[in-house]
Design a protein around this motif. Structure first.
Motif, mmCIF file in Angstrom:
data_model
loop_
_atom_site.group_PDB
_atom_site.id
_atom_site.type_symbol
_atom_site.label_atom_id
_atom_site.label_comp_id
_atom_site.label_asym_id
_atom_site.label_seq_id
_atom_site.Cartn_x
_atom_site.Cartn_y
_atom_site.Cartn_z
ATOM 1 N N LEU A 47 18.234 27.614 21.514
ATOM 2 C CA LEU A 47 17.134 26.899 22.291
ATOM 3 C C LEU A 47 17.227 27.873 23.622
ATOM 4 O O LEU A 47 17.631 28.193 24.035
ATOM 5 C CB LEU A 47 18.061 25.946 22.547
ATOM 6 C CG LEU A 47 18.028 24.660 21.640
ATOM 7 C CD1 LEU A 47 18.562 23.438 22.346
ATOM 8 C CD2 LEU A 47 17.514 24.338 20.517
ATOM 9 N N PHE A 48 15.646 27.998 23.465
ATOM 10 C CA PHE A 48 15.321 28.730 24.939
ATOM 11 C C PHE A 48 13.920 28.085 25.414
ATOM 12 O O PHE A 48 13.453 26.981 24.860
ATOM 13 C CB PHE A 48 14.317 29.891 24.265
ATOM 14 C CG PHE A 48 15.227 31.367 23.804
ATOM 15 C CD1 PHE A 48 16.622 31.630 23.919
ATOM 16 C CD2 PHE A 48 15.090 30.905 22.022
ATOM 17 C CE1 PHE A 48 17.071 32.430 23.356
ATOM 18 C CE2 PHE A 48 16.127 31.576 21.875
ATOM 19 C CZ PHE A 48 16.990 32.376 21.986
ATOM 20 N N PRO A 49 14.370 28.181 26.861
ATOM 21 C CA PRO A 49 13.585 26.480 27.652
ATOM 22 C C PRO A 49 12.466 27.014 27.851
ATOM 23 O O PRO A 49 11.764 28.704 27.355
ATOM 24 C CB PRO A 49 13.871 26.475 29.101
ATOM 25 C CG PRO A 49 15.314 27.743 29.210
ATOM 26 C CD PRO A 49 15.622 28.179 27.730
ATOM 27 N N GLU A 50 10.996 26.588 27.486
ATOM 28 C CA GLU A 50 9.861 27.148 27.300
ATOM 29 C C GLU A 50 8.707 25.976 27.986
ATOM 30 O O GLU A 50 8.637 24.883 27.458
ATOM 31 C CB GLU A 50 9.375 27.413 26.042
ATOM 32 C CG GLU A 50 7.915 27.889 25.924
ATOM 33 C CD GLU A 50 8.441 29.307 25.245
ATOM 34 O OE1 GLU A 50 9.556 30.363 25.695
ATOM 35 O OE2 GLU A 50 7.304 30.263 24.292
ATOM 36 N N GLY A 51 8.807 26.502 29.023
ATOM 37 C CA GLY A 51 7.957 24.803 30.316
ATOM 38 C C GLY A 51 8.570 23.900 29.818
ATOM 39 O O GLY A 51 9.631 23.935 30.850
ATOM 40 N N GLU A 52 8.258 22.790 29.379
ATOM 41 C CA GLU A 52 8.699 21.436 29.281
ATOM 42 C C GLU A 52 9.567 20.763 28.122
ATOM 43 O O GLU A 52 10.316 20.257 27.910
ATOM 44 C CB GLU A 52 8.114 20.160 29.651
ATOM 45 C CG GLU A 52 7.277 19.985 31.003
ATOM 46 C CD GLU A 52 8.215 20.065 31.974
ATOM 47 O OE1 GLU A 52 8.707 19.399 31.408
ATOM 48 O OE2 GLU A 52 8.491 20.617 32.757
ATOM 49 N N GLY A 53 9.464 22.364 26.868
ATOM 50 C CA GLY A 53 9.539 21.999 25.504
ATOM 51 C C GLY A 53 11.004 22.600 25.225
ATOM 52 O O GLY A 53 11.727 23.760 26.651
ATOM 53 N N TRP A 54 11.195 23.155 24.076
ATOM 54 C CA TRP A 54 12.206 23.992 23.407
ATOM 55 C C TRP A 54 11.398 24.971 22.556
ATOM 56 O O TRP A 54 10.690 24.614 21.934
ATOM 57 C CB TRP A 54 13.745 23.093 23.083
ATOM 58 C CG TRP A 54 14.029 23.046 24.568
ATOM 59 C CD1 TRP A 54 14.408 21.638 24.383
ATOM 60 C CD2 TRP A 54 15.165 22.944 25.194
ATOM 61 N NE1 TRP A 54 15.128 21.265 25.354
ATOM 62 C CE2 TRP A 54 15.352 21.929 25.829
ATOM 63 C CE3 TRP A 54 15.606 24.284 25.613
ATOM 64 C CZ2 TRP A 54 16.788 22.364 27.317
ATOM 65 C CZ3 TRP A 54 16.688 24.702 26.301
ATOM 66 C CH2 TRP A 54 17.601 23.606 27.096
#
Lengths: 235, 637
Positions: B296-303
């Motif tokens: 999982l990579f954080p991307e803004g508000e989601g993953w």
């Protein structure tokens, strides 16, 4: 006609400032248009003897202007092209433009091209029977070619190629045009045929085929027969 | 050099053992030493093979394949039969196989695979690798019937042996016999049977050997001592054996862990994108832990979930989860797994910061022994380091590009500052003096106008070059390759230059029948123009020699001048943008050769500067003759 009417379709102010006095100084009448729409309207209302058309116009593609002009007029069109418009230049020539000038160009070059373009516009497409380029002489009636007075023996294909160039009367002929004229329809893809025959032709009519002075190459565009009245003709 | 026998392959027999990696390496080295091909073979002994063994074998086989082995699989009832079959089929020159030490002496005497193979009369050389660690891993969990029978047989043998000992005062001699038997039983069939055997030994001794025979003789006090001694010795032996066995298992597991970490590390080292890393990680985790995993990579508000379809139900937002994982970090273990919904999450922490999160399905990892947890954490560290390496690589690349751009910009500004301003200043000055009120003498007027023309031409030339180079380097120029004679562009380049500079002393040397070559006429003309103009500028009036020839793959072109030459140290740098030889005069901004190089590169060709014998510089150009030349027109002449 004493004072040929030239329509200049060019959107750049400095170029117009240079071209208008240069042309009027050579006793041409000049009409100016800064946009394609204006230019087309002026062409319809005044029917000029020659159109100088810039390919990069703000409102309409130069190619579209050319197509529109060619729909009703056979008058000569000389293209002004910038450095990054090589492909458009060839397409414009294939579409029926008579010649092109790459920016920047000098006044002498411009006037010489205009003279060539105007020369055979009236009467329409009747070439002079005898053309000379330095020591090269081509007689289109008797189909005789001489180099420095010595007759040159050409194969049928080579003669047809030379004739096709000669009929253009010093104007540039694109690869596609020459292929269509000499090899007939269907030959357009075989540019290398043209190049091979041009090489053979040069070996027969040029004193030094590495430095041609009669049959000039316009890289990626086509060829031009270097007729006398233009430029100093070193041969 | 090689005898024909050397081309016979080397066969490596692989099982699911932990030391398979050593077998693979041995096979690989042997094959390399003898420059022979090698085959990794696996004998499938029917449906008895456990699923995880089969998967492990897959891993070994893949590893062998990576090292250049071909893979073969054969079905046979016994290992020896299968291997013999494979050796015969492949006419193998050598067979590499492992032997575990838990084989009992009688196996070594005749029942080991190696011996059986030898009995089968193979002319294959046998290379047997001993497993240094592996011991029988059988645990004394349950006592099955065959074990019981075996134990009874051993006890019977011991009793039989003891029978032969003279009766009187015999305990000291009988005791070692029973002790040996009990020890053997404990070792072979486990602890419980060992205790049982100890008790039975006492009973057997009491009933069968102690006089008077066939009587309960518990009132003999030495028998009690005998009983206690036996029990104590058996316990000691069993304890020792258990510890030994556990150690062996630990060693075996460690070896497996090391091997799987090594394989993961190497696979990750070859991954060049985040997607590849995620795919590699998931694949290895699936194989080793039988668990589905994703990164999982954080991307803004989601993953962003890699690889594969995103399963995001019950997943907290990045800040939330990362904070919770970071709390585990504060507790001392940065890799403390965190149960989140149906999955378990591990922080992928590299040297300095979190690179992402490893999510692994909980039911698969719930029952894992602690040591396997350690392996999972080690996996997480490897993955984190791989991600970190990738990030640093990207950062370094970006920094390099930025530096390059910065450097370019400053050179460009420097060049423009000088080379554009000078002609502009001249033009501006000349024009303004022409516009001054009052008469200007005709000769002065012409001089000024000529200067305006010259300087503006120079400006146009410079700008044109800059534009060309930018377009070439940005890939905006499409090379229109067409098969054509070199002669033609040469002619147009010379013509154009001579119209500008007057007749030039250029000696052209072309073979009569120079083949056509594929190139863009306008671009190649530019190259020739630049080279010839350069030669003219640095050696005015001196002859320039131009030679061309072709072999089947390349069209070669040489432009040689008699100029001052280029010092060795600068022969590569002259093709750099804005590079001018120290001491070179005015004129030229150091773009001409850079353009030549860009054009030649766009053609897939080369250009280099060489010293010319007798003084001067030779520019050697080579254009690739790619593709098929067009067919010549029929009839020729």
């Amino acid at each position: 006609m004493n004072q040929p009417l030239i329509l200049l379709i060019e959107d750049e102010e400095p170029l117009r400032r240079f071209l208008v006095p240069t042309l009027t100084g050579q006793s041409y009448q000049v009409l100016c248009a800064a946009t394609a729409t204006e230019g087309l309207a002026l062409a319809r209302s005044h029917n000029p003897d020659l159109v100088l058309l810039d390919l990069g116009l703000p409102d309409l593609d130069g190619m579209a202007v050319l197509r529109e002009l060619r729909a009703w007029s056979r008058k000569p069109v000389v293209i002004l092209s910038a450095r990054n418009q090589e492909k458009d230049k060839v397409r414009a020539l294939d579409l029926g433009a008579d010649d092109y000038l790459a920016k920047p160009f000098g006044a002498a070059e411009l006037l010489a091209r205009l003279r060539v373009a105007l020369r055979h516009s009236i009467p329409a497409e009747v070439p002079r029977p005898v053309l000379t380029s330095g020591s090269l002489r081509v007689d289109l009636e008797s189909r005789e070619v001489t180099q420095a007075g010595v007759p040159v023996k050409l194969s049928a294909m080579e003669y047809r190629l030379l004739e096709a160039l000669a009929r253009r009367n010093g104007k540039v002929a694109t690869h596609a045009q020459l292929l269509a004229e000499v090899w007939g329809p269907g030959g357009e893809g075989n540019t290398h045929y043209l190049r091979i025959y041009m090489g053979m032709l040069r070996r027969k009519v040029e004193p030094d085929s590495a430095r041609p002075c009669h049959l000039l190459t316009e890289p990626n565009v086509g060829y031009r027969l270097n007729l006398d009245r233009e430029g100093p003709g070193p041969g | 050099m090689d005898t024909p026998a050397d081309s016979r392959p080397i066969l490596v027999a692989l099982g699911s053992e932990a030391h398979a990696l050593r077998l693979i390496q041995a096979g690989f080295l042997l094959a390399r030493e003898r420059s022979a091909p090698w085959i990794a073979a696996f004998v499938d002994r029917g449906p008895g093979t456990a699923a995880e063994d089969a998967e492990q074998i897959q891993v070994w086989l893949q590893e062998a394949q990576r090292l250049g082995a071909t893979l073969q699989r054969v079905e046979a009832p016994t290992l020896a039969q299968g291997l013999a079959e494979l050796c015969r089929r492949n006419r193998a020159q050598a067979l590499v196989l492992g032997r575990s030490r838990d084989r009992w002496p009688w196996a070594r005497l005749g029942h080991s695979t190696a011996d059986e193979l030898q009995r089968r009369g193979l002319d294959t050389e046998l290379v047997v690798l001993e497993d240094r660690h592996e011991l029988s891993a059988q645990d004394g969990g349950s006592i099955d019937f065959s074990a019981m029978v075996g134990a009874l047989l051993v006890l019977a043998a011991a009793t039989g042996l003891a029978w032969l000992v003279p009766r009187e005062g015999s305990l000291a001699l009988v005791l070692p016999v029973y002790l040996l038997g009990v020890t053997f039983i404990s070792h072979r069939w486990g602890a419980r049977l060992g205790v049982l055997a100890a008790v039975m030994s006492v009973l057997l001794y009491n009933f069968l050997l102690e006089t008077p025979r066939f009587q309960r003789a518990a009132n003999h006090w030495p028998n009690l001592l005998f009983f206690l001694l036996m029990l104590f010795a058996a316990q000691l032996v069993v304890g020792l054996l258990r510890r030994l066995r556990q150690q062996a298992q630990v060693v075996k597991r460690r070896e497996l862990h090391t091997a799987s970490l090594y394989l993961l590390g190497r696979a990750l080292a070859r991954s060049l994108t985040r997607e590849e890393i995620a795919r590699t990680a998931a694949e290895h985790i699936r194989r080793v832990f039988k668990a589905e995993a994703a990164l999982l990579f954080p991307e803004g508000e989601g993953w962003t979930v890699l690889p594969g379809p995103a399963v995001l139900e019950g997943l907290p937002s990045p800040p939330d989860l990362l904070v919770r994982l970071a709390e585990g970090e504060r507790l001392g273990d940065p890799l403390e797994p965190l149960p989140v919904g149906e999955a378990t999450c591990l922080s992928l922490t590299g040297t300095d910061r979190s690179e992402g999160v490893l999510r692994i399905s909980t039911e698969a990892v719930q029952g894992l022994p602690p040591r396997t947890w350690e392996l999972l954490k080690a996996f997480a560290v490897q993955i984190a380091l791989a991600l970190e390496r990738l990030r640093w690589l990207e950062e370094a690349r970006r920094a390099q590009v930025q530096n390059e751009t910065e450097r370019m910009r400053s050179t460009l500004l420097g060049a423009i500052g000088h080379d554009l301003r000078t002609p502009l200043a001249a033009i501006h000055g000349a024009a303004s003096s022409l516009l001054l009120p009052g008469e200007v003498p005709e000769s002065t007027r012409r001089d000024l106008l000529a200067m305006i023309q010259d300087e503006s031409e120079r400006l146009a030339h410079l700008l044109g070059n800059l534009l060309d180079l930018t377009r070439l380097e940005s890939g905006a120029v499409q090379v229109q390759k067409e098969w054509q004679p070199l002669e033609e562009v040469l002619g147009s380049a010379l013509g154009r230059l001579e119209r500008r500079l007057g007749a030039l002393p250029v000696e052209v040397e072309l073979p009569e029948q120079l083949a056509l070559a594929p190139f863009d006429a306008a671009l190649l003309e530019q190259v020739l123009l630049n080279l010839l103009a350069n030669a003219q500028r640095h050696a005015p009036g001196k002859a320039v020699s131009l030679r061309a020839w072709s072999d089947h793959a390349w069209l070669h072109l040489e432009v040689a001048d008699r100029g001052p030459g280029i010092p060795e140290a600068f022969r590569e740098r002259v093709f750099d943008k804005f590079f001018r030889l120290p001491g070179a005069g005015e004129g030229g901004v150091g773009l001409g050769l850079a353009i030549c190089k860009a054009i030649m590169q766009a053609h897939g060709g080369t250009i280099e500067a060489q010293e010319r014998a007798g003084g001067g510089t030779t520019f050697c150009l080579a254009l690739p003759m790619d593709g098929l030349p067009p067919v010549a027109p029929e009839g020729g002449l």
